[in-house]
Scaffold this motif. Sequence first.
Motif, PDB file in Angstrom:
ATOM      1  N   VAL A 249      96.121  46.996  22.785  1.00  0.00           N
ATOM      2  CA  VAL A 249      95.162  45.910  22.979  1.00  0.00           C
ATOM      3  C   VAL A 249      93.943  46.486  23.708  1.00  0.00           C
ATOM      4  CG1 VAL A 249      94.721  43.682  24.056  1.00  0.00           C
ATOM      5  CG2 VAL A 249      96.947  44.152  22.997  1.00  0.00           C
ATOM      6  N   VAL A 250      92.827  46.456  23.028  1.00  0.00           N
ATOM      7  CA  VAL A 250      91.616  47.106  23.525  1.00  0.00           C
ATOM      8  C   VAL A 250      90.480  46.086  23.624  1.00  0.00           C
ATOM      9  CG1 VAL A 250      89.977  48.976  23.179  1.00  0.00           C
ATOM     10  CG2 VAL A 250      92.318  49.236  22.352  1.00  0.00           C
ATOM     11  N   ALA A 251      89.950  45.923  24.829  1.00  0.00           N
ATOM     12  CA  ALA A 251      88.821  45.008  25.031  1.00  0.00           C
ATOM     13  C   ALA A 251      87.523  45.804  25.086  1.00  0.00           C
ATOM     14  CB  ALA A 251      89.014  44.226  26.327  1.00  0.00           C
ATOM     15  N   ILE A 252      86.485  45.235  24.517  1.00  0.00           N
ATOM     16  CA  ILE A 252      85.169  45.901  24.482  1.00  0.00           C
ATOM     17  C   ILE A 252      84.106  44.882  24.855  1.00  0.00           C
ATOM     18  CG2 ILE A 252      83.527  47.190  23.038  1.00  0.00           C
ATOM     19  CD1 ILE A 252      86.016  47.572  21.080  1.00  0.00           C
ATOM     20  N   THR A 253      83.281  45.195  25.851  1.00  0.00           N
ATOM     21  CA  THR A 253      82.136  44.324  26.141  1.00  0.00           C
ATOM     22  C   THR A 253      80.916  44.871  25.395  1.00  0.00           C
ATOM     23  OG1 THR A 253      81.345  45.525  28.098  1.00  0.00           O
ATOM     24  CG2 THR A 253      83.040  43.829  28.462  1.00  0.00           C
ATOM     25  N   GLY A 254      80.030  43.986  25.015  1.00  0.00           N
ATOM     26  CA  GLY A 254      78.881  44.424  24.211  1.00  0.00           C
ATOM     27  C   GLY A 254      79.365  44.899  22.851  1.00  0.00           C
ATOM     28  N   ALA A 255      80.354  44.168  22.291  1.00  0.00           N
ATOM     29  CA  ALA A 255      81.047  44.635  21.081  1.00  0.00           C
ATOM     30  C   ALA A 255      80.352  44.243  19.786  1.00  0.00           C
ATOM     31  CB  ALA A 255      82.472  44.084  21.076  1.00  0.00           C
ATOM     32  N   ALA A 256      79.287  43.458  19.881  1.00  0.00           N
ATOM     33  CA  ALA A 256      78.702  42.904  18.659  1.00  0.00           C
ATOM     34  C   ALA A 256      77.641  43.802  18.027  1.00  0.00           C
ATOM     35  CB  ALA A 256      78.095  41.538  18.971  1.00  0.00           C
ATOM     36  N   SER A 257      77.318  44.913  18.667  1.00  0.00           N
ATOM     37  CA  SER A 257      76.191  45.709  18.167  1.00  0.00           C
ATOM     38  C   SER A 257      76.354  47.168  18.597  1.00  0.00           C
ATOM     39  CB  SER A 257      74.901  45.120  18.754  1.00  0.00           C
ATOM     40  OG  SER A 257      73.795  45.957  18.509  1.00  0.00           O
ATOM     41  N   GLY A 258      75.666  48.041  17.876  1.00  0.00           N
ATOM     42  CA  GLY A 258      75.478  49.427  18.310  1.00  0.00           C
ATOM     43  C   GLY A 258      76.752  50.177  18.655  1.00  0.00           C
TER      44      GLY A 258
ATOM     45  N   LYS B 157      76.352  35.214  20.613  1.00  0.00           N
ATOM     46  CA  LYS B 157      77.405  34.490  19.879  1.00  0.00           C
ATOM     47  C   LYS B 157      77.367  34.759  18.377  1.00  0.00           C
ATOM     48  CE  LYS B 157      78.044  30.653  23.015  1.00  0.00           C
ATOM     49  NZ  LYS B 157      77.572  29.356  23.408  1.00  0.00           N
ATOM     50  N   ALA B 158      76.156  34.715  17.795  1.00  0.00           N
ATOM     51  CA  ALA B 158      76.046  34.834  16.338  1.00  0.00           C
ATOM     52  C   ALA B 158      76.487  36.228  15.876  1.00  0.00           C
ATOM     53  CB  ALA B 158      74.613  34.553  15.905  1.00  0.00           C
ATOM     54  N   SER B 159      76.008  37.268  16.565  1.00  0.00           N
ATOM     55  CA  SER B 159      76.390  38.631  16.174  1.00  0.00           C
ATOM     56  C   SER B 159      77.876  38.867  16.423  1.00  0.00           C
ATOM     57  CB  SER B 159      75.588  39.669  16.958  1.00  0.00           C
ATOM     58  OG  SER B 159      74.217  39.483  16.729  1.00  0.00           O
ATOM     59  N   LEU B 160      78.389  38.253  17.486  1.00  0.00           N
ATOM     60  CA  LEU B 160      79.813  38.406  17.790  1.00  0.00           C
ATOM     61  C   LEU B 160      80.665  37.781  16.685  1.00  0.00           C
ATOM     62  CD1 LEU B 160      81.954  39.300  19.926  1.00  0.00           C
ATOM     63  CD2 LEU B 160      81.820  36.981  20.850  1.00  0.00           C
ATOM     64  N   ALA B 161      80.252  36.589  16.238  1.00  0.00           N
ATOM     65  CA  ALA B 161      81.004  35.908  15.175  1.00  0.00           C
ATOM     66  C   ALA B 161      80.970  36.756  13.899  1.00  0.00           C
ATOM     67  CB  ALA B 161      80.414  34.527  14.930  1.00  0.00           C
ATOM     68  N   ALA B 162      79.811  37.334  13.589  1.00  0.00           N
ATOM     69  CA  ALA B 162      79.691  38.151  12.375  1.00  0.00           C
ATOM     70  C   ALA B 162      80.585  39.392  12.486  1.00  0.00           C
ATOM     71  CB  ALA B 162      78.235  38.555  12.170  1.00  0.00           C
ATOM     72  N   ALA B 163      80.558  40.044  13.647  1.00  0.00           N
ATOM     73  CA  ALA B 163      81.373  41.257  13.836  1.00  0.00           C
ATOM     74  C   ALA B 163      82.853  40.908  13.770  1.00  0.00           C
ATOM     75  CB  ALA B 163      81.036  41.904  15.184  1.00  0.00           C
ATOM     76  N   SER B 164      83.201  39.813  14.406  1.00  0.00           N
ATOM     77  CA  SER B 164      84.602  39.385  14.437  1.00  0.00           C
ATOM     78  C   SER B 164      85.109  39.074  13.024  1.00  0.00           C
ATOM     79  CB  SER B 164      84.706  38.167  15.353  1.00  0.00           C
ATOM     80  OG  SER B 164      85.951  37.579  15.221  1.00  0.00           O
ATOM     81  N   ASP B 165      84.305  38.354  12.247  1.00  0.00           N
ATOM     82  CA  ASP B 165      84.710  38.011  10.872  1.00  0.00           C
ATOM     83  C   ASP B 165      84.912  39.276  10.034  1.00  0.00           C
ATOM     84  OD1 ASP B 165      84.556  35.399  11.507  1.00  0.00           O
ATOM     85  OD2 ASP B 165      82.690  34.980  10.408  1.00  0.00           O
ATOM     86  N   ARG B 166      83.950  40.181  10.177  1.00  0.00           N
ATOM     87  CA  ARG B 166      84.007  41.401   9.363  1.00  0.00           C
ATOM     88  C   ARG B 166      85.244  42.232   9.722  1.00  0.00           C
ATOM     89  NH1 ARG B 166      81.439  45.948   9.632  1.00  0.00           N
ATOM     90  NH2 ARG B 166      80.137  45.411  11.406  1.00  0.00           N
ATOM     91  N   LEU B 167      85.526  42.359  11.020  1.00  0.00           N
ATOM     92  CA  LEU B 167      86.667  43.179  11.450  1.00  0.00           C
ATOM     93  C   LEU B 167      87.991  42.493  11.092  1.00  0.00           C
ATOM     94  CD1 LEU B 167      85.143  44.417  14.795  1.00  0.00           C
ATOM     95  CD2 LEU B 167      85.838  45.879  12.884  1.00  0.00           C
ATOM     96  N   THR B 168      88.003  41.165  11.194  1.00  0.00           N
ATOM     97  CA  THR B 168      89.228  40.427  10.831  1.00  0.00           C
ATOM     98  C   THR B 168      89.558  40.657   9.360  1.00  0.00           C
ATOM     99  OG1 THR B 168      88.684  38.757  12.480  1.00  0.00           O
ATOM    100  CG2 THR B 168      90.312  38.137  10.830  1.00  0.00           C
ATOM    101  N   GLN B 169      88.502  40.714   8.530  1.00  0.00           N
ATOM    102  CA  GLN B 169      88.724  40.934   7.094  1.00  0.00           C
ATOM    103  C   GLN B 169      89.338  42.295   6.780  1.00  0.00           C
ATOM    104  OE1 GLN B 169      84.982  40.003   5.165  1.00  0.00           O
ATOM    105  NE2 GLN B 169      85.141  37.892   5.896  1.00  0.00           N
ATOM    106  N   THR B 170      89.239  43.235   7.722  1.00  0.00           N
ATOM    107  CA  THR B 170      89.858  44.550   7.480  1.00  0.00           C
ATOM    108  C   THR B 170      91.357  44.496   7.782  1.00  0.00           C
ATOM    109  OG1 THR B 170      89.539  45.438   9.715  1.00  0.00           O
ATOM    110  CG2 THR B 170      87.694  45.717   8.160  1.00  0.00           C
ATOM    111  N   GLY B 171      91.832  43.353   8.284  1.00  0.00           N
ATOM    112  CA  GLY B 171      93.273  43.194   8.473  1.00  0.00           C
ATOM    113  C   GLY B 171      93.748  43.375   9.908  1.00  0.00           C
ATOM    114  N   VAL B 172      92.818  43.596  10.847  1.00  0.00           N
ATOM    115  CA  VAL B 172      93.248  43.759  12.247  1.00  0.00           C
ATOM    116  C   VAL B 172      93.191  42.410  12.974  1.00  0.00           C
ATOM    117  CG1 VAL B 172      92.602  46.175  12.521  1.00  0.00           C
ATOM    118  CG2 VAL B 172      90.924  44.387  13.030  1.00  0.00           C
ATOM    119  N   GLU B 173      93.919  42.376  14.086  1.00  0.00           N
ATOM    120  CA  GLU B 173      93.890  41.171  14.924  1.00  0.00           C
ATOM    121  C   GLU B 173      92.673  41.230  15.828  1.00  0.00           C
ATOM    122  OE1 GLU B 173      97.203  39.120  17.193  1.00  0.00           O
ATOM    123  OE2 GLU B 173      98.233  40.852  16.322  1.00  0.00           O
ATOM    124  N   VAL B 174      91.932  40.150  15.869  1.00  0.00           N
ATOM    125  CA  VAL B 174      90.715  40.100  16.692  1.00  0.00           C
ATOM    126  C   VAL B 174      90.718  38.833  17.538  1.00  0.00           C
ATOM    127  CG1 VAL B 174      88.188  40.009  16.676  1.00  0.00           C
ATOM    128  CG2 VAL B 174      89.378  41.368  14.946  1.00  0.00           C
TER     129      VAL B 174
END
Length: 272
Positions: free
Chosen positions: A13-22, A45-62
Amino acid sequence: MKVEQLFDVKDNVVAITGAASGIGLAIAEVLAANQARLVLFDIDKASLAAASDRLTQTGVEVFARAADVRDRRALRQAFDEAVAHYGVLDTVFANAGIGAGPGFVGLEGARYPGGALEAITDNHWDDVIAVNLSGVFATIQAAVRHMKSRRMGRIIVTTSIASSRNQAWIGTPYMPAKAGAAHLVRQAALELAEFNITVNAIAPGAFATNIGGGRLKSAEVAATMSRNIPQRRVADPQDVQGLALLLASRASNFITGAEIPIDGGASLGRGS
Ligand SMILES: NC(=O)c1ccc[n+]([C@@H]2O[C@H](COP(=O)([O-])OP(=O)(O)OC[C@H]3O[C@@H](n4cnc5c(N)ncnc54)[C@H](O)[C@@H]3O)[C@@H](O)[C@H]2O)c1
């Protein structure tokens, strides 16, 4: 030990702050590709939601939550919710950060009055320190409460080569904020070593991300910057992934208190 075992982060379980960009997003991507379970925090919020959706689609838990590292109470709560969700916290990347605008010299080499000491506003100073230094402290504090009892954990802070090398073209508040974060890494490493918690820093040089309004993404700025980088290029966010995986995995078991530059040689000087 085989490379797959040495760098294994599966189910961590890995937490990342500033996870939505760069850099934070590139770290999330390499961990997702290696089947870690992710906790993504970002103020955007918007970039976080986009990143979260994209990573979830790869099959990982987010598990994604909007969180501002300047708000300590809310950040603690966000960490508590993530741990309630997964049951544990193995690793945290304290990565969120902001630029400090131009320094007292522009990229073209001329003095820039807007970056001079007397031009720095109270709000500007306070904000850079709040995110880049106090935000790192808040993140470490929020995470460590969940690591100490298990006697294991990894804390990785994104500092900068500016933590030890002054640069005239970077806004002055950035320097002490990153130097403070780097020194905090060493102090935390000292305190937490006997709890089997390692604390290290990734110190990037110039990376083409959205920091500072994305100015490092401009081909012209990148070309100017590259003249001072021995490898003669600005980094892509993906360049951080090998080091991030090293510091998040058992491959770095006995490394603590280190600040590792990832800068194409820039901290060595200009080169030829
Ligand atoms: N890009 C570079 O050249 C460079 C060089 C040295 C160090 N760094 C450091 O790398 C880290 C990541 O920056 P980046 O270059 O990927 O920039 P970036 O702007 O692409 O990403 C930073 C992320 O942090 C988030 N963020 C900003 N303030 C926040 C806050 N208060 N709370 C939560 N999230 C917040 C932003 O919304 C963004 O998603 C920063 O600590 C930065 O100082 C970057």
